[in-house]
Design a protein around this motif. Structure first.
Motif, PDB file in Angstrom:
ATOM      1  N   HIS A  84       0.864  -1.196   0.000  1.00 46.97           N
ATOM      2  CA  HIS A  84       0.000   0.000   0.000  1.00 46.97           C
ATOM      3  C   HIS A  84       0.893   1.236   0.000  1.00 46.97           C
ATOM      4  CE1 HIS A  84      -4.040   1.875   1.339  1.00 46.97           C
ATOM      5  NE2 HIS A  84      -3.218   2.878   1.024  1.00 46.97           N
ATOM      6  N   HIS A  86       1.451   5.300  -2.110  1.00 45.81           N
ATOM      7  CA  HIS A  86       0.870   6.328  -2.974  1.00 45.81           C
ATOM      8  C   HIS A  86       2.009   6.951  -3.763  1.00 45.81           C
ATOM      9  CE1 HIS A  86      -3.187   6.222  -1.208  1.00 45.81           C
ATOM     10  NE2 HIS A  86      -2.535   5.798  -0.147  1.00 45.81           N
ATOM     11  N   LYS A 187      -9.290   0.701  -6.256  1.00 48.35           N
ATOM     12  CA  LYS A 187      -9.178   1.098  -4.844  1.00 48.35           C
ATOM     13  C   LYS A 187     -10.297   2.081  -4.520  1.00 48.35           C
ATOM     14  CE  LYS A 187      -7.557   3.263  -0.990  1.00 48.35           C
ATOM     15  NZ  LYS A 187      -6.338   4.038  -0.917  1.00 48.35           N
ATOM     16  N   HIS A 232      -5.882  -1.137   5.676  1.00 47.82           N
ATOM     17  CA  HIS A 232      -5.686  -0.600   7.031  1.00 47.82           C
ATOM     18  C   HIS A 232      -6.447  -1.436   8.048  1.00 47.82           C
ATOM     19  CE1 HIS A 232      -4.332   2.691   4.625  1.00 47.82           C
ATOM     20  NE2 HIS A 232      -5.547   2.997   4.248  1.00 47.82           N
ATOM     21  N   ASP A 349       1.487   2.404   3.551  1.00 48.25           N
ATOM     22  CA  ASP A 349       0.756   3.615   3.170  1.00 48.25           C
ATOM     23  C   ASP A 349       1.729   4.763   2.900  1.00 48.25           C
ATOM     24  OD1 ASP A 349      -1.488   4.965   2.446  1.00 48.25           O
ATOM     25  OD2 ASP A 349      -2.407   5.020   4.420  1.00 48.25           O
TER      26      ASP A 349
HETATM   27 ZN    ZN Z   1      -3.450   4.853   1.377  1.00 48.79          ZN
END
Ligand code: ZN
Length: 463
Positions: A84, A86, A187, A232, A349
């Motif tokens: 995960h 970005h 997503k 998460h 993340d």
């Molecule tokens: Zn994220």
């Protein structure tokens, strides 16, 4: 071409001896998390970008002109995956950081598809050093949420990263459009209502795309949406009630094939550190408090500053306060999910506050062992072949087997004895391309130089 991409191309040109026709890593202990096997004294032979042979270390001579790498006393694992990240937020400068940390694959969870597709093709062509990339393109978000974000005027280029959907037909249209663009999965972060969430799941299934989302419904709703992964762990509602009921539910989820994507490493910045300490770390450009800070800059850090300020918001403080109270119950649920056979993914993340591209995955792995009592072998599996399993591509990458992609990490110390030994990186092979320790250090130094020389002015779009 942006300054950063230009720099990255130049940095690669300076790394020598990288791509050989045939490479042999000799006399190494091969750890294959998928089969839970440990094979000492093996020679692993790689041709171009594939593993072609794994054989007992013998005196049988290697073919002439084979590039030899001594693995004596060392350990070879499949390249790690951060499930995960970005990428548009983290920027192009993050790409070599992943590789330098043994992270040869990332599952991108909300980015500008065109930008990521360019990076991906440059990586595949060997022009850019970076991980294997799977991407969702833009993430789906309730339209009201997108409009609110734009009203609030954050520095994020909202429309490049998010598609707002207001109803089921919007949701289906968005999935169909992303599918045409060529994304690897869908997503969804927020939804206007349950019907839209279910429609998105149904359309993703029709398009043959895995569907990843935050826990946007109660467990039965997640199952009805045919969700492929919950993002998460802390988004998953803590479940009380009788143990037998929880167990039956978790077994049902396990049978559905739904993965749990854990991002517990985020909790350090969100729950454990006071705002003043978070701010000190974000401002610590020289990396005095944390040496990893030297490798990040530009848009990513600007975004962190905004995220840090949000920690002062009374609603956020209240939300994290009540989450902190639920944590023991949530962690008990996670252990029960694991026992019931639900598969996990390891995720950071990256893009989120104080997550360092590549580096932070190792902290996540440590936490999976320490907080959830997973064994190091299970954690290695979670961070390698489980991602391939998520895409139904275990035959292609993520394991130490003949025919698999040559994405490998050579470690000085045994990760099964202590999971923190995943940091003892002697070398990384990404798509068959070998980076010894000196080459990895060259990559890191290059990123540090760019980061330290004014990349603060770069907006997300040119990062
Ligand atoms: Zn994220």
């Amino acid at each position: 071409m942006s300054r950063i991409l230009l720099f990255l191309f130049l940095a690669i040109a300076g790394i020598t001896g990288a791509w050989a026709q045939t490479t042999a890593i000799t006399d190494v202990t091969v750890i294959n998390p998928r089969t839970r096997s440990v094979l000492p004294h093996r020679t692993v032979i790689v041709e171009r970008d594939r593993i072609v042979e794994i054989r007992p270390n013998s005196r049988r001579p290697l073919a002439p002109r084979t590039n030899r790498i001594s693995g004596t006393g060392k350990f070879l694992i499949p390249g790690l995956w951060d499930a995960h990240v970005h990428l548009t937020k983290a920027g192009a400068l993050s790409l070599p950081l992943f590789v330098a940390n043994g992270v040869t694959g990332v599952r991108d969870m909300g980015s500008d598809f065109k930008e990521v597709a360019v990076w991906r093709s440059q990586i595949e062509a060997g022009k850019l050093v970076g991980p294997r990339i799977k991407t969702s393109g833009q993430m789906l978000e309730s339209r009201a949420n997108v409009e609110r974000m734009k009203r609030e005027g954050t520095i994020e280029p909202v429309d490049r990263l998010r598609i707002g959907v207001a109803n089921p037909s919007d949701g289906r249209a968005a999935v169909a459009r992303l599918s045409r663009e060529g994304v690897d999965h869908i997503k969804m972060r927020t939804t206007p209502d349950l019907e839209t969430f279910l429609a998105v799941g149904d359309e993703a299934k029709r398009q043959g795309l895995p569907f990843a989302a935050h826990a946007l419904a109660a467990p039965e709703g997640l199952l009805a949406a045919k969700l492929s992964s919950v993002e998460h762990f802390f988004a998953f509602p803590p479940l009380g009630g009788p143990l037998e009921e929880r167990r039956a539910l978790f077994q049902k989820i396990a049978r559905s094939g739904m993965f749990m994507s854990d991002t517990r490493v985020n909790l350090d910045a969100l729950l454990s550190l006071p705002y003043s300490e978070v701010k000190r770390r974000v401002d610590d450009t020289a990396g005095k408090l944390d040496p990893r800070r030297k490798y990040v800059c530009g848009y990513l850090v600007a975004d962190w500053r905004e995220q840090a300020e949000e920690l002062k918001d009374p609603d956020t403080v209240a939300a994290y306060g009540s989450f902190r109270k639920q944590l023991p119950e949530i962690e008990r649920n996670l252990r029960e999910m694991h026992e019931a056979g639900i598969k996990f993914l390891a995720s950071t993340d990256t893009g989120v506050l104080l997550m360092y591209p590549g580096f932070s995955l190792h902290d996540e792995l440590r936490k999976l062992v320490r907080d959830l009592n997973f064994t190091p072998m299970e954690v290695l599996r979670i961070a390698t072949s489980n991602v391939a399993a998520f895409y139904g591509e275990e035959a292609h990458y993520g394991t130490m087997e003949v025919g698999e992609a040559a994405d490998l990490v050579l470690l000085d110390s045994d990760p099964l004895a202590d999971i923190q030994n995943t940091k003892t990186i002697r070398g990384v092979m990404a798509r068959g391309r070998w980076f010894n320790r000196a080459a990895l250090d060259t990559l890191l130094r290059g990123v540090e130089q760019v980061s330290g020389s004014g990349c603060h002015a770069l907006p997300a779009s040119s990062n």
